[in-house]
Structures are given as C-alpha cells and as structure tokens.
Design an enzyme around this catalytic site. Structure first.
Site, PDB file in Angstrom:
ATOM      1  N   LYS A 182       0.858  -1.192   0.000  1.00 21.04           N
ATOM      2  CA  LYS A 182       0.000   0.000   0.000  1.00 21.04           C
ATOM      3  C   LYS A 182       0.893   1.240   0.000  1.00 21.04           C
ATOM      4  CE  LYS A 182      -1.897   2.683   2.938  1.00 21.04           C
ATOM      5  NZ  LYS A 182      -1.672   3.942   2.163  1.00 21.04           N
ATOM      6  N   GLY A 235       7.498   5.235   7.647  1.00 26.90           N
ATOM      7  CA  GLY A 235       6.595   6.367   7.866  1.00 26.90           C
ATOM      8  C   GLY A 235       6.846   6.967   9.232  1.00 26.90           C
ATOM      9  N   THR A 237       6.774   7.675  13.309  1.00 28.50           N
ATOM     10  CA  THR A 237       6.957   6.849  14.505  1.00 28.50           C
ATOM     11  C   THR A 237       5.595   6.525  15.128  1.00 28.50           C
ATOM     12  OG1 THR A 237       9.203   7.623  14.899  1.00 28.50           O
ATOM     13  CG2 THR A 237       7.994   6.844  16.823  1.00 28.50           C
ATOM     14  N   GLY A 240       4.069   3.781  13.195  1.00 27.96           N
ATOM     15  CA  GLY A 240       4.905   2.598  13.457  1.00 27.96           C
ATOM     16  C   GLY A 240       4.475   1.881  14.731  1.00 27.96           C
ATOM     17  N   GLU A 257      11.002   1.590   9.484  1.00 27.74           N
ATOM     18  CA  GLU A 257      11.909   2.720   9.230  1.00 27.74           C
ATOM     19  C   GLU A 257      11.127   3.975   9.568  1.00 27.74           C
ATOM     20  OE1 GLU A 257      14.928   2.379   8.560  1.00 27.74           O
ATOM     21  OE2 GLU A 257      14.915   0.274   7.961  1.00 27.74           O
ATOM     22  N   CYS A 291      13.506  11.437   6.194  1.00 25.89           N
ATOM     23  CA  CYS A 291      13.801  10.864   7.511  1.00 25.89           C
ATOM     24  C   CYS A 291      15.261  11.131   7.888  1.00 25.89           C
ATOM     25  CB  CYS A 291      13.482   9.382   7.528  1.00 25.89           C
ATOM     26  SG  CYS A 291      14.245   8.461   6.208  1.00 25.89           S
ATOM     27  N   GLU A 389      10.523  15.874  15.080  1.00 20.65           N
ATOM     28  CA  GLU A 389      10.754  15.793  13.644  1.00 20.65           C
ATOM     29  C   GLU A 389       9.782  16.744  12.959  1.00 20.65           C
ATOM     30  OE1 GLU A 389       9.484  12.262  11.339  1.00 20.65           O
ATOM     31  OE2 GLU A 389      11.524  12.271  10.550  1.00 20.65           O
TER      32      GLU A 389
HETATM   33  P1  NAI Z   1       2.159   8.237   8.052  1.00 23.76           P
HETATM   34  O1  NAI Z   1       3.065   7.479   8.927  1.00 23.76           O
HETATM   35  O2  NAI Z   1       0.766   8.530   8.510  1.00 23.76           O
HETATM   36  O3  NAI Z   1       2.023   7.493   6.627  1.00 23.76           O
HETATM   37  C1  NAI Z   1       2.879   6.489   6.138  1.00 23.76           C
HETATM   38  C2  NAI Z   1       2.060   5.358   5.545  1.00 23.76           C
HETATM   39  O4  NAI Z   1       1.312   4.714   6.559  1.00 23.76           O
HETATM   40  C3  NAI Z   1       1.033   5.785   4.501  1.00 23.76           C
HETATM   41  O5  NAI Z   1       0.980   4.814   3.478  1.00 23.76           O
HETATM   42  C4  NAI Z   1      -0.253   5.793   5.288  1.00 23.76           C
HETATM   43  O6  NAI Z   1      -1.402   5.616   4.488  1.00 23.76           O
HETATM   44  C5  NAI Z   1      -0.056   4.607   6.195  1.00 23.76           C
HETATM   45  N1  NAI Z   1      -0.857   4.597   7.422  1.00 23.76           N
HETATM   46  C6  NAI Z   1      -1.350   5.655   8.113  1.00 23.76           C
HETATM   47  N2  NAI Z   1      -2.011   5.227   9.211  1.00 23.76           N
HETATM   48  C7  NAI Z   1      -1.930   3.876   9.214  1.00 23.76           C
HETATM   49  C8  NAI Z   1      -2.390   2.852  10.108  1.00 23.76           C
HETATM   50  N3  NAI Z   1      -3.077   3.137  11.223  1.00 23.76           N
HETATM   51  N4  NAI Z   1      -2.102   1.565   9.823  1.00 23.76           N
HETATM   52  C9  NAI Z   1      -1.391   1.260   8.731  1.00 23.76           C
HETATM   53  N5  NAI Z   1      -0.940   2.165   7.851  1.00 23.76           N
HETATM   54  C10 NAI Z   1      -1.195   3.469   8.085  1.00 23.76           C
HETATM   55  O7  NAI Z   1       2.871   9.569   7.703  1.00 23.76           O
HETATM   56  P2  NAI Z   1       2.175  10.962   7.304  1.00 23.76           P
HETATM   57  O8  NAI Z   1       0.916  11.200   8.091  1.00 23.76           O
HETATM   58  O9  NAI Z   1       2.032  10.976   5.856  1.00 23.76           O
HETATM   59  O10 NAI Z   1       3.282  11.991   7.779  1.00 23.76           O
HETATM   60  C11 NAI Z   1       3.260  12.453   9.114  1.00 23.76           C
HETATM   61  C12 NAI Z   1       4.649  12.575   9.674  1.00 23.76           C
HETATM   62  O11 NAI Z   1       5.310  11.320   9.607  1.00 23.76           O
HETATM   63  C13 NAI Z   1       5.557  13.508   8.916  1.00 23.76           C
HETATM   64  O12 NAI Z   1       5.347  14.820   9.311  1.00 23.76           O
HETATM   65  C14 NAI Z   1       6.903  12.986   9.306  1.00 23.76           C
HETATM   66  O13 NAI Z   1       7.283  13.507  10.554  1.00 23.76           O
HETATM   67  C15 NAI Z   1       6.698  11.495   9.438  1.00 23.76           C
HETATM   68  N6  NAI Z   1       7.099  10.738   8.240  1.00 23.76           N
HETATM   69  C16 NAI Z   1       8.286  10.060   8.261  1.00 23.76           C
HETATM   70  C17 NAI Z   1       8.712   9.375   7.132  1.00 23.76           C
HETATM   71  C18 NAI Z   1      10.000   8.647   7.088  1.00 23.76           C
HETATM   72  O14 NAI Z   1      10.541   8.452   6.018  1.00 23.76           O
HETATM   73  N7  NAI Z   1      10.527   8.187   8.187  1.00 23.76           N
HETATM   74  C19 NAI Z   1       7.932   9.376   5.899  1.00 23.76           C
HETATM   75  C20 NAI Z   1       6.673  10.076   5.989  1.00 23.76           C
HETATM   76  C21 NAI Z   1       6.305  10.726   7.127  1.00 23.76           C
END
Ligand code: NAI
Ligand code: MG
Length: 497
Positions: A182, A235, A237, A240, A257, A291, A389
């Site tokens: 996804k 995505g 923390t 995660g 990650e 990240c 972050e």
């Molecule tokens: P997110 O962690 O919500 O999204 C990442 C993925 O997880 C997306 O595919 C999303 O649809 C999915 N997702 C969201 N909620 C889920 C759940 N309950 N169960 C399973 N999958 C789920 O990240 P978001 O909201 O786009 O960004 C928010 C913050 O996250 C950013 O401001 C940043 O601080 C951090 N982030 C860190 C990343 C990294 O590379 N370490 C990448 C993206 C965001």
C-alpha cells in the site's frame, strides 16, 4: 514535460495480476502540491480489497512457483526490472514530481538510485543460503535452511515513493516472498507503474499486489491481517507504534523505518566549505521532508558565528519554486496538513525563545504550497524545535564546546537514525561515531547511500535494517532439519521375558 498534464492520469490497482477498481467503486483524487491541479485519480481500497490482495499473495506463496523457483531465474527477472526502470526513468521521474512536489532533477537521480537497488538485489538472489553441521556425531547431520518468510505487507510514505518501495520489494522478492503493497495515498503513481514493470519483467501473477487507499482502513487491515507474515513499514513513529500493536494478533514480524532528528556536528578543524554545502543540502534536500534530514546543526562555539553567517548567506540563495523546473532545488510541501505542521513549528520555535534568523514563511501561495528555507539560532536542546521531527525546510542550530558535549546533545532526542560529523581529526571523528546512538554515521560527508550498506534506526527511529546483504535475513526464517544416519540407539528395550 515541464507542465502538469492537462488531464489527470487514471489508475487501477493490481490484484492477482488483474488491474481492478475497488469493490466499492469509490475513487479519490490526488492534486499536485506545486500546481494545485488534479494529476491522478485512484481506486479507494477498503478492507475487502486488501483481503483479496492478501489471498492472492498467500496463494502465490503457498502454491508457487515463485518461492521455490530456481534463484537464477528469479535473479534474471529482478535484474530485468532494473533495466526497465532505467528505460522509463524520465516518465517515472515526471510522475513522481507531479505528486510529491520534489524537484525533477532530484527525481531523475532517484530513478537511477532505484534501478541500482533492483540491480543489487538481483545479485543477492543467488546468495541466499543456510548452513550445515557435519560435527554432530556419526549418526547425525544438521541442516539449516533459509526459507522466505512468506507474505510481506509493505506500507510506504510519500517522500521517496519509488525509492522506498525499492528498499523493500526487490529484497523480499530475492528471498522468495510475495507481497501486498500500500503506497501512500498521496503518491501511488510510480508504485503502480512499477506494478506494470514487474509484469513486463515476468513476475508471476499474485506475487506482487498493489492496493491504493488510506491508512484507515487499507493500511490498518494489512497490518492486522492474519495471513500476512511480516510488515515492512516506512513512515511516522506514531503509525509505526500502531503497526506494532496491530501485529499482535498473529505475532507477525515487523520491520520499521521511522523518523529522525539527525544532527550534523561541525568541529572547528573541519573543511568548512564542504561542511557548509552539506549542512544546507542535508537540511533542505527534498524540502526537508526526509527521515535523514540533517535538521539539527551542532557547531563548535569557536567557529559558530562565522559558520552560521555563511550558512545564512547560502540558504537565502537556494532556488525554491516549480519542481518541474530543472533549476529548482526546493519544491513544494506535500499536503495541507504537513504545510500547517511546518508553519506551526516555525511559530512554536519563536514562542520558545529561539531566533528565526531567516525564512520560515509561506511563499508563492498563488501557485502551490511553498515554504522559505528557515534557520533557527539560539536553540536549546530541550526546545521542541530541537526534539521534534518537523519534516520541513527548518534547521535548528545549537553550539557545543567539547566532543562529549556534542555526543550528549546529539543523543538527546528519542530518535537515532543518522548523524554527520565534520572534522579533520580521526580520533575525534571516531569518538563521535562511537558515541552517537544512530544507525548511520557519515564522516565528512552526508546522506550518501549504497545498496550494500544497511540502513535503519536506533531507539524510536525503527526496528530492523534495510539494504545490504543482511536484509535477506529480515525476509527469511531459519528452519533446522536434523537427519539421522545409521541404526538408531534405542530409548527403551522391552526386557527379555
Ligand atoms: P504516516 O506514517 O501517517 O504514513 C505512512 C504510511 O502509513 C502511509 O501509506 C499511510 O497511508 C499509512 N498509514 C497511516 N495510518 C496507518 C495505520 N493506522 N495503519 C497502517 N498504515 C497506516 O505519515 P504521514 O501522516 O504521511 O506523515 C506524518 C509525519 O510522519 C511527517 O510529518 C513525518 O514527521 C513522518 N514521516 C516520516 C517518514 C519517514 O521516512 N521516516 C515518511 C513520511 C512521514
Ligand atoms: Mg498520517
């Protein structure tokens, strides 16, 4: 292709080799963050679509042929994917920029990096082996088989869409796994294009399934699904931790990650020209939505004033604007929520008493979501802008005197993804490299990556590692097989009557 398309691209999802709509028939739109227009429309997957995708991946794993296919054959297919990615690089980069807002020149570089990941994973395919013990006595032989872990759920973010799925998928395929993916709802285009590339390269139906939709319900359904053996997530923390909780139902393996608040540590004896360039690159590359962003600068007090002054000069001249322009270095912010989050942090830094020395304002608001690269000075390690972050173009600058100070400040967040250290003194470099609790340390360089080198986080930056030969271990289980040779020594002899 330096303008957005006049009509949005329309996509379908890939389940069991078929391009399909969501069962509900629902679709959603994605707008370009830099141009405001709709650039892609997608099926909005529900739990029932995820269930179909998992069933297809399960069948492809349990019934084959993929997991038991000769590695030489699988290696050829994975290698072929790398070739097609290179052939399609300009189109892939364009699609990536439209949805992510990242500069097109950078997106092109990422496509080459992506091809290299597939190329490297192809070479590992034939080096996936276990062990044997011929030392267990005459009557025993011990074999340790390395088997693919099974169906892997992959949930990816929007900042490096094709690169991040390619840090997972080719390695899982090399190990013999099947997958349900996804991508982020914000940037699914290139992952779906990858689905077509996989078909063209000869990946059998059902081995890779791609559903498009939101974290709820689609992502959460993958994370909790009992027929999924492992989740590989990149995505936030926060999400995660949800994934870990959701994994309880069937105790699936979890690899994460997550975020970072990575320090670059600059000593007075460093090559300051090189350090300046890397500090600006580290903080503003990919709009700071990275990240690995070097979002904290720790600079030795002796050179701090001059170094900061020169950093300010450079930052003011970084070209911010239309990501489809080849000269742009900083593009648009991914969505409204992220945009507001960044602006909120800029305000909170000022409220906490740090000095906003440059940038931090919204700009080009009639075109899209752009934020001027920002620098905070006078930051204290306990401030929110030193710990959270931000995931935007904001650099927080602190000073230190001794290597011990630098290590202590570097370690003063919940994260531990990466760090940079700049010095011409090898002892000092290694003292810091050993003292900082982070998965990657760069000495006199920043944010380089190679498929050979493992990547991942200490502390709340993650769980497990990606890349490198060790990544095959992540996607495999060990099975012990004991073979008895010769006559058996009885446990119990019936006594003679
Ligand atoms: P997110 O962690 O919500 O999204 C990442 C993925 O997880 C997306 O595919 C999303 O649809 C999915 N997702 C969201 N909620 C889920 C759940 N309950 N169960 C399973 N999958 C789920 O990240 P978001 O909201 O786009 O960004 C928010 C913050 O996250 C950013 O401001 C940043 O601080 C951090 N982030 C860190 C990343 C990294 O590379 N370490 C990448 C993206 C965001
Ligand atoms: Mg979210």
């Amino acid at each position: 292709m330096n303008t957005p398309p006049t009509e949005p691209y329309s996509y379908q999802m890939l389940i069991d080799g078929q391009w399909v709509e969501a069962q509900s028939g629902e679709r959603y739109d994605r707008n370009s963050p830099a141009h405001g227009v709709t650039v892609g429309t997608y099926p909005k997957a529900g739990s029932e679509d995820v269930d179909k995708a998992v069933a297809a991946a399960r069948k492809a794993f349990d019934e084959g042929p993929w997991p038991m296919m000769q590695a030489a054959k699988r290696a050829k297919i994975i290698h072929r994917v790398s070739e097609i990615i290179r052939e399609d690089a300009s189109e892939l980069a364009y699609l990536e920029t439209l949805e992510s807002g990242k500069p097109i020149s950078q997106a092109k570089g990422e496509m080459e990096g992506t091809a290299e990941l597939w190329e490297y994973a192809a070479t590992l395919t034939r080096h996936n082996y276990g062990d044997s013990y011929n030392t267990l006595g005459e009557g025993m032989l011990g074999l340790i088989l390395r088997e693919p872990i099974g169906v892997v759920g992959m949930i990816t973010p929007w900042n490096f869409p094709l690169l991040i799925i390619s840090q997972k998928l080719p390695f899982a395929l090399a190990a013999g796994c099947t997958a349900v993916i996804k991508p982020s709802e914000l940037t699914p285009a290139t992952t779906l294009r990858l689905g077509r590339i996989l078909q063209e390269a000869g990946v059998p139906d059902g081995v890779v399934n791609i559903v498009t939709g939101f974290g709820q319900p689609a992502g959460a359904r993958i994370a909790e699904h009992h027929d999924v053996d492992m989740i590989s997530f990149t995505g936030s923390t926060g999400v995660g931790k949800h994934i870990v909780a959701a994994s309880q139902g069937n105790l699936k393996k979890v690899s994460l990650e997550l975020g970072g608040k990575n320090p670059q540590i600059v000593f007075a004896d460093a090559d300051l020209e090189a350090a300046l360039d890397a500090v600006v690159f580290g903080a503003y590359f990919n709009m700071g939505e990275c990240c690995n962003a070097g979002s904290r600068l720790l600079v030795q007090t002796a050179i701090a004033d001059q170094f900061v002054e020169e950093a300010l000069e450079r930052v003011k001249s970084v070209p911010v604007g239309d990501p489809l322009d080849e000269n742009t270095k900083v593009g648009a912010i991914i969505n409204q929520a992220q945009y507001e989050k960044i602006l909120h942090h800029v305000q909170s830094g000022q409220d906490e008493g740090a000095t906003l020395a440059t940038g931090g304002s919204a700009m080009r608001t009639d075109e899209g979501r752009f934020i001027e690269p920002a620098i905070f000075t006078g930051v204290k390690p306990e401030m929110e802008i030193a710990k959270s972050e931000i995931f935007g173009p904001v650099l927080s600058i602190m000073e230190f005197d001794t290597p011990e100070d630098a290590i202590r400040i570097a370690n003063s967040t919940l994260y531990g993804l990466s760090a940079g250290v700049w010095t011409s003194n090898v002892d000092q470099a290694f003292k810091v490299a050993r003292g900082v609790r982070a998965g990657t340390i760069w000495i006199n360089t920043y944010m380089d990556g190679f498929p050979e080198l493992p990547f991942g986080g200490y502390k709340e930056s993650g769980l497990g590692r990606e890349l490198g030969r060790f990544t095959l271990d992540e996607f495999t289980e060990l099975k012990t097989v004991q073979l008895h040779l010769g006559p058996r020594t009885s446990w119990w002899h019936k006594p003679e009557e």
